[in-house]
Structures are given as structure tokens and as C-alpha cells.
Scaffold this active site. Structure first.
Site, PDB file in Angstrom:
ATOM      1  N   GLU A   1      -5.302  -8.916   0.970  1.00 45.29           N
ATOM      2  CA  GLU A   1      -5.692  -8.670   2.742  1.00 45.29           C
ATOM      3  C   GLU A   1      -7.122  -8.082   2.076  1.00 45.29           C
ATOM      4  O   GLU A   1      -7.152  -7.648   1.267  1.00 45.29           O
ATOM      5  CB  GLU A   1      -5.142  -7.685   2.638  1.00 45.29           C
ATOM      6  CG  GLU A   1      -3.341  -7.147   2.978  1.00 45.29           C
ATOM      7  CD  GLU A   1      -3.125  -5.554   4.025  1.00 45.29           C
ATOM      8  OE1 GLU A   1      -4.055  -5.100   3.676  1.00 45.29           O
ATOM      9  OE2 GLU A   1      -1.814  -5.557   3.759  1.00 45.29           O
TER      10      GLU A   1
ATOM     11  N   GLU B   1       0.795  -1.169   0.476  1.00 45.23           N
ATOM     12  CA  GLU B   1       0.407   0.208  -0.056  1.00 45.23           C
ATOM     13  C   GLU B   1       0.809   1.114   0.007  1.00 45.23           C
ATOM     14  O   GLU B   1       0.704   2.240   1.075  1.00 45.23           O
ATOM     15  CB  GLU B   1      -1.055   0.506   1.057  1.00 45.23           C
ATOM     16  CG  GLU B   1      -1.556  -1.032   1.147  1.00 45.23           C
ATOM     17  CD  GLU B   1      -3.241  -1.007   2.669  1.00 45.23           C
ATOM     18  OE1 GLU B   1      -2.924   0.099   2.792  1.00 45.23           O
ATOM     19  OE2 GLU B   1      -4.113  -1.834   2.575  1.00 45.23           O
TER      20      GLU B   1
END
Length: 462
Positions: free
Chosen positions: A367, A168
């Protein structure tokens, strides 16, 4: 029971975590300070209930038992990150032998339990000394990171076959340089875009370095939190808002990582507003030559947007939000504990987009998860009955299954996370794990979802 949703042979079942959120031992084993250790020492009040990263879930000391638990609940893969400040304290210079021993032990233990380690190099945890040199604003730090990546490949690449440069990478940009929820708490879009750009240069250099090693069957990728931007309506103004939102929050990393170039629309927009980052000669070629082999996709919630209701304040700092407003769709399904919308189909939409517009790159859900506060409310006979989490995972897996049926190249599903872990400013506010962690004793207890997941993995479906 008949298996309704069967996944492809060799599907990756597992979970993901990061060093700072799980290892603990923040001042043990020769580890240097990272920005989280430092920020907590300065402003503990900004962390939920004043809980810092010192001991977190203590994986540093309990990894053997924890890996055994992973095996028991059906993991065949597991993603962890290396702490740069543990591996090379200060960010440059000598490798810390205690860290090498620890990561070797963890990797070997995973492999001994038939769990393939997926290793990520950077998960929000900049060494403090590197931040003091300017963090990702600095090319010097980009070089130090590249050296760190090479050292990691050197020490662990003989056993680790799946590498990721960043998790991220947009989050430190948003948190650290736009919206004030990560250190260094800067609010400055121009600097934010420089950080984003240099992060992608660091990524490309780490990919380039990786390819100088001869590790057969090894792949390198990046993990992006892709969030479809859904327009309120088909009105051109709403469509434009969602397109700009997508450019800023998805394509700013997805395009250079997978296609090796930035979307022209984004470049034009930044140029128009005087926000272009500084680039160096050779950068464009570097990005072009070092695209990823594999893509991790983190997905939690959709983003819904509409055209701006009001003109931006001309005296306010430039922000991506100048071009759209967030939209709360009536009747949306919510996780009331986290204030996030639950929209399972988003996972399918991401996969179809990758198939249609990104060469159907090999990918996996790296995720997906549900954070819930005060889970002890749901304890029955000593166990947290987290049916809401089972329902959440199942709903997302159904849509992932549909995407795979339609030819999407998705190879696995990792829950965030294995154990309840420390979550940055939120500390232990929301719990995400298959196992609950008692913060006093560090004792682990399997939740109902852990038992459910064991069956799913065993049957390769449900």
C-alpha cells in the site's frame, strides 16, 4: 519516450483493498456482523458525515465490471481480503456457502483476466461474537481464527498463491486499545500489548496451518505498515526516542514475523514498566518455527520524533508516547488534505533496512497512496485531473527503483486503492482510488492517474 525507470521483469503492478471497505452488502449473502457494523449502529456520529459500512463501494455486486477495469488499467495483481464474518458468520461454526461462491467468483474472475489474486485474511474486521469473547485478548479467538484460516486455504488455496495473515496488525492495537479510534475504544496499554502479542500468536498458528497444505509455489506472509522513525537530530536523547518509537511501532511486529523473536530491548522496556503480556509455554518456539516467506510493506508517511519536552503525567495511562514527542520538521512537504507529510525517500529507507537487517526478505509495496478531500474540485471535462496523485506515485516509485538497483528484493507496487473506498471512521472523506465512485449511483469514473498507471504497467516503468 525513453523509459528512465525500468522495473524488473514480472514486476507486480496493481492495487489493494479490504472487504469491509469495498464489498458493501454488509447485511446480505448471509454475512454476520463485524465490529464495524456494530459500532456504526451504536455511534454513527463517530463516522464522517454519518456514513457507515452498509453499502460502501458495492464490489459485492459489481466485481465483474470492476475486475475488467483493473485489467484495462494494467493490473497484473490485486490484493483483497476475505471477510471473516461473511465467510464464517459469528466467527466459528459452519462456512457460509454464499460467501464461498462470492469469493470463488472473484478469484476466478481475476485469474480469467490474468490478474493474480493476493488474499489477506484479516483487515480490522473482527466478527462481533469474537470481539464479545475478548477479541485478540482471548486465546479462544486465536484458535477460532486459526480454524478460519485453514478453511480459507482449503477452499481457495488451489488457485491463490499469495496469502497474508494480517494487514497492519498494529492498527487495531493502536485504534482499539490505545488511542480510541477503533472499537472497542479501550485505553489500556497492558491490554493493548496482550492484543498485539496474541495477534502474532494467531499469525504464527495460521502460518503453521498453511504449511500443512501441499500447495506448490504458494507463499504466506504478513502486511505491515512500516514507518521509519526519524530523529529530530543526532543528539543521543533524540536517537533514543526514535529507537524506542521504532521498537513499539515497527519492530514489535516485524521482528517476530521475519526473525521469529521479539527484540530484547522491547521486552526489557515492557518488563521494566510492568507491561509484559501473558505468554504460554511453546509460544516462543511457535514464533521461531513459523516466520514469513514474503512481506507486504504499507508506507504512507514518515514518523519524526524528538526527546520528550516534559515528563509524562504520572497519573496518566502508560503509553508508548511516554518516551518520545512527535516532531514537525520545518519545511516538510505536505499533503495538505490529509495533514500527512510526503517523504518519498522513506520507501527506500525501509527497503534498505529489510536488506541489511532482515535477510533481504522478498517484499513488495502493498500500500502507498494519497487521500484527498473534495476531489471534484479537480474535474475537467468530466474527469478528475489528479496530477498530485501521479506525482506522489512517481516520486515513491523512483525511490523504490533505486532500492531495487541496490539489490533490495522488492517485487511489486500496489496503490491504495483501486476505487475510492470507505475508510473506517473517515468514511468517504478522503478519496484514494484510481477510479472515483459516485456515492449515490455507485458509478465509477477513471481519474487521470488510472490512464497514467496503464502506461507505466504496459512499459514496466516510466
Amino acid at each position: 519516450m525513453a523509459i528512465q525507470y525500468k522495473f524488473p521483469e514480472g514486476f507486480w503492478w496493481g492495487s489493494a483493498t479490504s472487504a469491509t471497505q469495498m464489498e458493501g452488502a454488509a447485511s446480505e449473502g448471509g454475512k454476520g456482523l463485524n465490529i464495524w457494523d456494530y459500532w456504526y449502529s451504536q455511534e454513527p456520529n463517530r463516522f464522517f458525515e454519518g456514513v457507515g459500512p452498509e453499502s460502501t463501494s458495492d464490489f459485492y455486486h459489481t466485481y465483474k465490471q470492476d475486475i475488467k477495469r483493473m485489467k484495462e488499467i494494467g493490473h497484473n495483481t490485486f490484493r483483497l481480503s476475505i471477510s471473516w464474518s461473511r465467510f464464517i458468520p459469528g466467527g466459528e461454526g459452519e462456512v457460509n456457502q454464499e460467501a464461498v461462491t462470492f469469493y470463488n467468483n472473484v478469484i476466478d474472475e481475476l485469474i480469467a483476466n490474468d490478474i493474480e489474486p493476493f488474499v489477506n485474511l484479516f483487515h480490522f474486521d473482527m466478527p462481533l461474537e469474537m470481539q464479545e469473547k475478548g477479541g485478540w485478548e482471548s486465546r479462544e479467538v486465536v484458535e477460532a481464527y486459526t480454524t478460519y484460516a485453514k478453511k480459507a486455504y482449503e477452499f481457495f488455496g488451489d488457485r491463490v498463491k499469495k496469502w497474508f495473515t494480517f494487514n497492519e496488525p498494529i492498527v487495531p492495537v493502536e485504534g482499539g486499545y490505545l488511542y480510541d479510534f477503533h472499537y472497542p475504544n479501550v485505553v489500556d496499554a497492558k491490554r493493548a500489548f496482550q492484543v498485539a502479542y496474541n495477534t502474532m500468536i494467531a499469525h504464527a498458528k495460521a502460518v503453521e496451518a498453511f504449511r500443512t497444505f501441499d500447495y506448490p509455489d504458494s507463499k504466506i506472509g504478513i502486511i505491515l505498515n512500516l514507518t521509519p522513525s526519524y530523529p529530530r537530530s543526532q543528539n543521543p536523547a533524540d536517537l533514543k526516542a526514535s529507537n524506542i518509537c521504532d521498537l513499539f511501532f515497527n519492530r514489535s511486529f516485524l521482528d517476530p514475523a521475519v526473525k521469529g523473536e521479539y527484540p530484547k530491548e522491547l521486552v526489557d522496556l515492557l518488563e521494566e514498566h510492568g507491561q509484559l503480556p501473558e505468554m504460554e509455554k511453546g509460544d516462543a518456539q511457535l514464533l521461531k518455527n513459523n516466520t514469513v516467506d514474503i512481506l507486504g510493506v504499507n508506507y504512507y508517511q514518515p514518523r519524526r520524533v524528538k526527546a520528550k519536552e516534559h515528563l509524562p503525567n504520572p497519573y496518566s495511562p502508560f503509553m508508548p508516547d511516554w518516551f518520545f514527542d512527535n516532531y514537525e520538521m520545518p519545511g516538510r512537504k505536505m499533503n495538505p488534505y490529509r495533514g500527512w507529510e510526503i517523504y518519498e525517500k522513506g520507501i527506500y529507507d525501509i527497503m534498505i533496512n529489510l536488506k541489511e537487517n532482515y535477510g533481504n526478505i522478498e517484499s513488495f509495496i502493498s500500500e502507498n497512496g494519497m487521500g484527498v478531500q473534495n476531489e471534484e474540485r479537480f474535474i475537467k471535462d468530466g474527469r478528475i485531473e489528479d496530477d498530485y496523485r501521479i506525482e506522489f506515485i512517481q516520486g515513491h516509485l523512483e525511490w523504490l527503483h533505486k532500492a531495487i538497483q541496490e539489490g533490495c528484493n522488492a517485487k511489486g507496487y500496489h496503490l491504495w486503492t483501486f476505487l475510492d473506498n470507505w475508510s473506517w471512521m473517515n468514511a468517504y472523506k478522503n478519496r484514494y482510488g484510481f477510479f472515483s465512485v459516485d456515492l449515490e449511483t455507485k458509478e465509477r469514473t477513471a481519474k487521470k492517474s488510472a490512464y497514467w498507471f496503464t502506461e507505466v504497467s504496459k512499459n514496466n516503468g516510466f
